[in-house]
Design a protein around this motif. Structure first.
Motif, PDB file in Angstrom:
ATOM      1  N   PHE A  59       0.825  -1.295  -0.074  1.00 18.96           N
ATOM      2  CA  PHE A  59      -0.142  -0.113  -0.156  1.00 18.96           C
ATOM      3  C   PHE A  59       0.704   1.300   0.034  1.00 18.96           C
ATOM      4  N   ASP A  60       2.016   1.078   0.666  1.00 24.16           N
ATOM      5  CA  ASP A  60       2.774   2.364   0.810  1.00 24.16           C
ATOM      6  C   ASP A  60       3.340   2.903  -0.544  1.00 24.16           C
ATOM      7  N   ILE A  91      -4.063  -2.568  10.388  1.00 20.87           N
ATOM      8  CA  ILE A  91      -3.892  -1.195  10.732  1.00 20.87           C
ATOM      9  C   ILE A  91      -2.155  -0.866  10.345  1.00 20.87           C
ATOM     10  N   ARG A  92      -1.549  -1.654  10.874  1.00 20.96           N
ATOM     11  CA  ARG A  92      -0.197  -1.435  10.431  1.00 20.96           C
ATOM     12  C   ARG A  92       0.161  -1.160   9.179  1.00 20.96           C
ATOM     13  N   GLY A  93      -0.581  -2.245   8.325  1.00 20.07           N
ATOM     14  CA  GLY A  93      -0.064  -2.232   6.794  1.00 20.07           C
ATOM     15  C   GLY A  93      -0.955  -1.633   5.768  1.00 20.07           C
ATOM     16  N   TYR A  94      -2.228  -1.168   6.312  1.00 16.06           N
ATOM     17  CA  TYR A  94      -3.158  -0.930   5.102  1.00 16.06           C
ATOM     18  C   TYR A  94      -4.090   0.408   5.628  1.00 16.06           C
ATOM     19  N   LEU A  96      -5.328   3.878   6.170  1.00 13.97           N
ATOM     20  CA  LEU A  96      -4.987   5.332   5.424  1.00 13.97           C
ATOM     21  C   LEU A  96      -4.919   6.212   6.581  1.00 13.97           C
ATOM     22  N   ASN A  97      -3.833   6.552   6.770  1.00 13.49           N
ATOM     23  CA  ASN A  97      -3.286   7.451   8.010  1.00 13.49           C
ATOM     24  C   ASN A  97      -2.674   8.703   7.382  1.00 13.49           C
ATOM     25  N   GLU A  98      -2.451   9.900   8.217  1.00 15.50           N
ATOM     26  CA  GLU A  98      -1.828  10.892   7.641  1.00 15.50           C
ATOM     27  C   GLU A  98      -0.608  10.650   7.041  1.00 15.50           C
ATOM     28  N   THR A  99       0.289  10.020   7.595  1.00 12.83           N
ATOM     29  CA  THR A  99       1.625   9.574   6.770  1.00 12.83           C
ATOM     30  C   THR A  99       1.517   8.998   5.433  1.00 12.83           C
ATOM     31  N   ARG A 100       0.527   8.124   5.246  1.00 13.25           N
ATOM     32  CA  ARG A 100       0.265   7.479   4.081  1.00 13.25           C
ATOM     33  C   ARG A 100      -0.343   8.687   3.086  1.00 13.25           C
ATOM     34  N   LEU A 101      -1.168   9.274   3.594  1.00  9.19           N
ATOM     35  CA  LEU A 101      -1.882  10.191   2.581  1.00  9.19           C
ATOM     36  C   LEU A 101      -0.902  11.287   2.206  1.00  9.19           C
ATOM     37  N   ALA A 102       0.136  11.532   2.929  1.00  7.14           N
ATOM     38  CA  ALA A 102       1.178  12.587   2.287  1.00  7.14           C
ATOM     39  C   ALA A 102       2.134  11.883   1.269  1.00  7.14           C
ATOM     40  N   GLU A 118     -14.028   3.433  11.558  1.00  3.58           N
ATOM     41  CA  GLU A 118     -13.118   4.724  11.821  1.00  3.58           C
ATOM     42  C   GLU A 118     -11.920   3.810  12.957  1.00  3.58           C
ATOM     43  N   GLY A 119     -10.723   4.386  12.359  1.00  3.80           N
ATOM     44  CA  GLY A 119      -9.595   3.865  13.276  1.00  3.80           C
ATOM     45  C   GLY A 119      -9.102   2.531  12.933  1.00  3.80           C
ATOM     46  N   ILE A 120      -9.657   1.856  11.835  1.00  5.70           N
ATOM     47  CA  ILE A 120      -9.384   0.624  11.242  1.00  5.70           C
ATOM     48  C   ILE A 120      -8.769   0.881   9.682  1.00  5.70           C
ATOM     49  N   GLU A 121      -9.786   1.109   8.979  1.00  5.69           N
ATOM     50  CA  GLU A 121      -9.642   1.447   7.552  1.00  5.69           C
ATOM     51  C   GLU A 121      -8.831   2.688   7.547  1.00  5.69           C
ATOM     52  N   VAL A 122      -9.489   3.747   8.037  1.00  2.00           N
ATOM     53  CA  VAL A 122      -9.124   5.276   7.996  1.00  2.00           C
ATOM     54  C   VAL A 122      -8.753   5.897   9.218  1.00  2.00           C
ATOM     55  N   ALA A 123      -7.717   6.572   9.337  1.00  4.58           N
ATOM     56  CA  ALA A 123      -7.442   6.981  10.574  1.00  4.58           C
ATOM     57  C   ALA A 123      -8.284   8.459  10.959  1.00  4.58           C
ATOM     58  N   PRO A 124      -8.980   8.558  12.202  1.00  4.47           N
ATOM     59  CA  PRO A 124      -9.991   9.508  12.338  1.00  4.47           C
ATOM     60  C   PRO A 124      -9.663  10.752  11.800  1.00  4.47           C
TER      61      PRO A 124
END
Length: 157
Positions: A59-60, A91-94, A96-102, A118-124
């Motif tokens: 994903f990264d 969550i560790r691998g997939y 969508l959090n701020e670091t990945r979105l960047a 929320e908190g699983i697929e997409v960070a709040p």
């Protein structure tokens, strides 16, 4: 045309992923399907042959330069069947959090067809962030389904 769209999550069991894949490719988008190997389809019935679709477990790398990132709901009942080792690993691998979105293009859109864990697929922070069109996507999806049902009901009468 020319947009890069990444769909991440349970591609194997998702009707949303399949319908979006065909529509996006027909419109000229390049689509990457990302997720754990156990949640990716073995074949895409010719989609890869069209050269507009690829699958990956990374994903990264997939998110690099994406115009749109759409996360799909992880159905927690699938965890019981062993398709994912644990939600923590997912969550560790997939997620969508701020670091990945960047890693995506500046101004990339964040989508999720709902309902979301929320908190699983997409960070709040991403789900509620400026890039998110999740609420609009869900609202528009309801309106479109209502319109289609209305038209179908009228034709059946």
């Amino acid at each position: 045309a020319g947009k890069r769209v990444v769909i991440v999550g349970d591609i194997l069991h998702s009707r949303v992923a399949r319908s979006n894949l065909w529509v996006l490719m027909a419109l000229g988008a390049d689509v990457t399907l990302a997720g754990p190997a156990t949640l990716l389809p073995q074949t895409l019935a010719g989609a890869s042959e069209a050269g507009r679709c690829r699958t990956t477990t990374d994903f990264d790398s997939a998110i690099e330069g994406a115009d749109v990132v759409m996360a799909l709901r992880i159905q927690k009942e699938r965890q019981a069947t062993g398709l994912i080792p644990s939600l923590r690993d997912y969550i560790r691998g997939y997620q969508l959090n701020e670091t990945r979105l960047a890693r995506a293009k500046p101004g990339a859109l964040v989508m999720h067809p709902g309902p979301k864990n929320e908190g699983i697929e997409v960070a709040p922070s991403v789900a509620a962030g400026a890039a998110s069109v999740i609420d609009e996507q869900v609202a528009n999806g309801v309106a479109v389904r209502m319109a289609v049902l209305y038209l179908m009901a009228g034709r059946a009468a």
